[in-house]
Design an enzyme around this catalytic site. Sequence first.
Site, PDB file in Angstrom:
ATOM      1  N   ARG A 170      -3.866 -10.160   5.120  1.00 40.27           N
ATOM      2  CA  ARG A 170      -4.178 -10.121   3.377  1.00 40.27           C
ATOM      3  C   ARG A 170      -2.779  -9.538   2.810  1.00 40.27           C
ATOM      4  O   ARG A 170      -2.332  -8.785   3.016  1.00 40.27           O
ATOM      5  CB  ARG A 170      -5.232  -9.548   3.205  1.00 40.27           C
ATOM      6  CG  ARG A 170      -5.586  -9.330   1.687  1.00 40.27           C
ATOM      7  CD  ARG A 170      -6.967  -8.513   1.565  1.00 40.27           C
ATOM      8  NE  ARG A 170      -7.682  -8.799  -0.400  1.00 40.27           N
ATOM      9  CZ  ARG A 170      -6.800  -8.043  -1.814  1.00 40.27           C
ATOM     10  NH1 ARG A 170      -6.341  -6.951  -0.812  1.00 40.27           N
ATOM     11  NH2 ARG A 170      -7.361  -8.716  -2.760  1.00 40.27           N
ATOM     12  N   LYS A 216       0.973  -1.120   0.161  1.00 43.45           N
ATOM     13  CA  LYS A 216       0.046   0.148  -0.266  1.00 43.45           C
ATOM     14  C   LYS A 216       1.129   1.428   0.063  1.00 43.45           C
ATOM     15  O   LYS A 216       2.078   1.269   0.121  1.00 43.45           O
ATOM     16  CB  LYS A 216      -1.296   0.615   0.618  1.00 43.45           C
ATOM     17  CG  LYS A 216      -1.942  -0.938   0.797  1.00 43.45           C
ATOM     18  CD  LYS A 216      -2.991  -0.757   0.243  1.00 43.45           C
ATOM     19  CE  LYS A 216      -3.943  -1.695  -0.135  1.00 43.45           C
ATOM     20  NZ  LYS A 216      -5.246  -1.600   0.838  1.00 43.45           N
TER      21      LYS A 216
END
Length: 293
Positions: free
Chosen positions: A276, A242
Amino acid sequence: MSKLSHSQTLKPSNVPTSQPFHSINCNGRLVDLSVPKIMGILNLTPDSFSDGGKFNNEKSALQHTEKMLKDGAEIIDLGPQSTRPKAEFLESSEEIRRIGNIISLMKKEFPEALISLDTFYSETVEFGFNEGIDIINDISGGHYDDKMFDTVAATKLPYVLMHVNPSYETMHDKIKFADITLSENQYFSEKTMELLEKGVNDIILDPGFGFGKTVEDQMKMIDEVKYLDFGKFPLLIGISRKSFIYKPLGKSSLDINEETQKLHLKVLQQGAKILRVHDVVEAKKTVDAFLNK
């Protein structure tokens, strides 16, 4: 949904008062989350931000699934649509076309694997349910399809509820929250109440890293993630590759493994139950280090 008459898939989840928050009922299979699980990401897309086009055919998808399972993943999260900023918007019919036979092939080749379907369409959920998925992972929190919660309730599958802005068009608009933890808890309180009233008992909370939040708020989320589960809902954390991690460091999404694993360890120490990830091997090392502390 043709499989709704199937007794095994309709085996009901235990009610929240009697089911420990660290277990979920996946198609009649009780999955213990007292040991954190790794969810490996399988993008069937040509345009995902870090691995677009690598696994969008049956052969490469199955090969990557096999590798992730061998590396330590127990859940495979199947994504037919990219939700990165400026990604192409797809209808449910195109998601279903991209999925094709992959779910049924995965169930045949890897029966021990739990398959999660990443979609915000109820129609795609219905298709995936009939193919044999085990978990529904909806980045929209039911905002983008008003039939989603009813469809989830009909399947009796666990549902990943993510915190997100209220429309597809605004999902990546940066909002500076007065108190991100308070705002997330208000959102989760309202949404979980709605889901429970509809009969969805297996709810997993996802704070929504990478979706419409400032870098500062996302770092605050990391520090305060322990306050988000209300003591009864397991937490899924999706921070892999991210931008709130790599952009402030001036690095690429593929060059932040060390930083990511430090943050993974931090959320595990606060009770996170599912990670995840793209990099299963490194996440497995982190989980093992956490368990052997």
